[in-house]
Design a protein around this motif. Structure first.
Motif, PDB file in Angstrom:
ATOM      1  N   HIS A  21      52.003  24.303  18.711  1.00  0.00           N
ATOM      2  CA  HIS A  21      51.966  24.958  17.275  1.00  0.00           C
ATOM      3  C   HIS A  21      51.908  23.773  16.128  1.00  0.00           C
ATOM      4  CE1 HIS A  21      53.206  28.244  19.721  1.00  0.00           C
ATOM      5  NE2 HIS A  21      52.718  29.017  18.650  1.00  0.00           N
ATOM      6  N   LEU A  22      52.189  22.592  16.602  1.00  0.00           N
ATOM      7  CA  LEU A  22      52.541  21.293  15.641  1.00  0.00           C
ATOM      8  C   LEU A  22      51.128  20.517  15.836  1.00  0.00           C
ATOM      9  CD1 LEU A  22      56.096  21.005  15.320  1.00  0.00           C
ATOM     10  CD2 LEU A  22      54.547  21.916  13.642  1.00  0.00           C
ATOM     11  N   VAL A  23      50.311  20.612  16.881  1.00  0.00           N
ATOM     12  CA  VAL A  23      49.297  19.535  17.273  1.00  0.00           C
ATOM     13  C   VAL A  23      48.065  19.867  17.174  1.00  0.00           C
ATOM     14  CG1 VAL A  23      48.629  17.670  18.604  1.00  0.00           C
ATOM     15  CG2 VAL A  23      51.250  17.986  18.352  1.00  0.00           C
ATOM     16  N   PRO A  24      46.913  19.703  16.330  1.00  0.00           N
ATOM     17  CA  PRO A  24      45.597  20.353  16.464  1.00  0.00           C
ATOM     18  C   PRO A  24      45.459  20.320  17.901  1.00  0.00           C
ATOM     19  CG  PRO A  24      45.735  19.006  14.600  1.00  0.00           C
ATOM     20  CD  PRO A  24      47.018  18.699  15.226  1.00  0.00           C
ATOM     21  N   ALA A  25      44.501  21.232  18.239  1.00  0.00           N
ATOM     22  CA  ALA A  25      44.218  21.609  19.659  1.00  0.00           C
ATOM     23  C   ALA A  25      43.298  20.506  20.270  1.00  0.00           C
ATOM     24  CB  ALA A  25      43.247  22.768  19.907  1.00  0.00           C
ATOM     25  N   ASP A  26      42.531  19.727  19.572  1.00  0.00           N
ATOM     26  CA  ASP A  26      41.658  18.647  20.080  1.00  0.00           C
ATOM     27  C   ASP A  26      42.402  17.270  20.304  1.00  0.00           C
ATOM     28  OD1 ASP A  26      42.029  18.244  17.391  1.00  0.00           O
ATOM     29  OD2 ASP A  26      39.823  17.462  16.879  1.00  0.00           O
TER      30      ASP A  26
END
Length: 157
Positions: free
Chosen positions: A145-150
């Motif tokens: 929820h806090l880190v972009p998926a890439d």
């Protein structure tokens, strides 16, 4: 944004300063910060409080410090709430048992992380999950929820 690591801690504190020091100690023991970070977070909290009066109140102590070796958020679950002064009105207080201590290297990334945190902390369901999930699952949840998926992340319980 560089890698964002998450640590989860548990403790008992009687004041906001004690809670910040618990987080700082966990971050220091993980090799992420030096004592200067802890002292700067404590000092900054006195001048610029970080208590958030969301549906489930939280606090996000943080500071700029050259000792930060990697981006990390230490999530502290307290046994009982402590008083933090509010970010939006320092004459008011909140009671919280959930503290997210941010240790971010780059000032530009610091703003991005704070922006993401503010949206996350405004979501009551997300905070409920953080409160009840086991530590390893909280770390995974925060990463999702806090880190972009890439982006890759490091984790530690």
């Amino acid at each position: 944004m560089a890698t964002l690591r998450f640590l989860v801690a548990h403790g008992t504190a009687d004041t906001a300063e004690e809670a910040i020091r618990i987080c700082g100690k966990v971050l220091r023991q993980a090799g992420i910060v030096a004592d200067s970070f802890i002292e700067k977070c404590v000092a900054r909290e006195k001048e610029f409080p970080t208590g958030l009066p969301t549906d489930i109140p939280t606090a996000i102590p943080h500071c700029k410090d050259d000792s930060i070796t990697e981006n990390c958020i230490c999530f502290l679950k307290l046994d009982h709430p402590v008083t933090f002064r509010r970010m939006d009105d320092d004459t008011e207080t909140i009671q919280t048992d959930m503290i997210f201590n941010l240790a971010i290297c780059d000032p530009n990334e610091h703003i991005d992380v704070l922006t993401n945190m503010m949206a996350f902390l405004g979501d009551t369901e997300s905070l409920q999950k953080c409160r009840i999930l086991p530590d390893d699952q909280v770390i995974t949840y925060l990463q999702e929820h806090l880190v972009p998926a890439d982006e890759e992340t490091a984790q530690e319980a």
